[in-house]
Scaffold this motif. Structure first.
Motif, short mmCIF file in Angstrom:
data_model
loop_
_atom_site.label_atom_id
_atom_site.label_comp_id
_atom_site.label_asym_id
_atom_site.label_seq_id
_atom_site.Cartn_x
_atom_site.Cartn_y
_atom_site.Cartn_z
N ASN A 35 42.68 14.57 46.65
CA ASN A 35 44.11 14.43 46.88
C ASN A 35 44.83 14.46 45.55
N VAL A 36 45.94 15.19 45.51
CA VAL A 36 46.79 15.24 44.33
C VAL A 36 48.08 14.53 44.71
N GLY A 37 48.39 13.45 44.00
CA GLY A 37 49.57 12.66 44.29
C GLY A 37 50.65 12.86 43.24
N ARG A 38 51.90 12.75 43.68
CA ARG A 38 53.05 12.84 42.76
C ARG A 38 54.01 11.72 43.15
N ASN A 39 54.47 10.98 42.17
CA ASN A 39 55.40 9.89 42.39
C ASN A 39 56.76 10.26 41.83
N TRP A 40 57.77 10.31 42.69
CA TRP A 40 59.11 10.70 42.24
C TRP A 40 59.94 9.52 41.78
N CYS A 41 59.93 8.44 42.52
CA CYS A 41 60.71 7.28 42.08
C CYS A 41 60.05 6.00 42.58
#
Length: 121
Positions: A35-41
């Motif tokens: 899994n590739v996660g990205r956190n925006w805020c």
């Protein structure tokens, strides 16, 4: 060539929006994908246990259990067994195996928006 390239598995909506105290309960994905996660805020506490804990942690903690702040002493012990315990900040990107036990908890006072995509090698 396309048979040798990884596949992005996007059939399961992987966007998470929540405020303090919301999260994804302890679980192990059904597939051994990355899994590739990205956190925006916002901020998220993310824990991943080792492969050797794939049966023990969900059984002991309870599948689907979401930790809450303040943590109990029992929850602190479970989290101390994690291979990775990370405080994810806005803009962070991370990769983890969904085949290992993992959980996430939104911390801080603001809204958290993050998303995951699955990479099938």
């Amino acid at each position: 060539l396309s048979r040798r390239m990884p596949l992005w598995e996007r059939s399961d909506g992987g966007i998470f929006i929540g405020e303090r105290g919301t999260g994804s309960g302890v679980h192990v994905d059904q597939c051994l994908w990355s899994n590739v996660g990205r956190n925006w805020c916002g901020f998220k506490l993310f824990a991943v246990w080792g492969w050797e804990e794939r049966h023990n942690i969900p059984a002991e903690v309870g599948k689907g259990r979401i930790f809450h702040l303040p943590l109990t002493s029992e929850e602190e012990v479970w989290l101390s067994r994690a291979k990775v315990l990370a405080l994810v900040h806005p803009g962070d990107v991370w990769v983890f195996s969904g085949g290992q036990p993992h959980t996430a908890l939104v911390v801080g006072d603001g809204l958290n928006i993050s998303a995951y995509e699955s990479l099938v090698p």
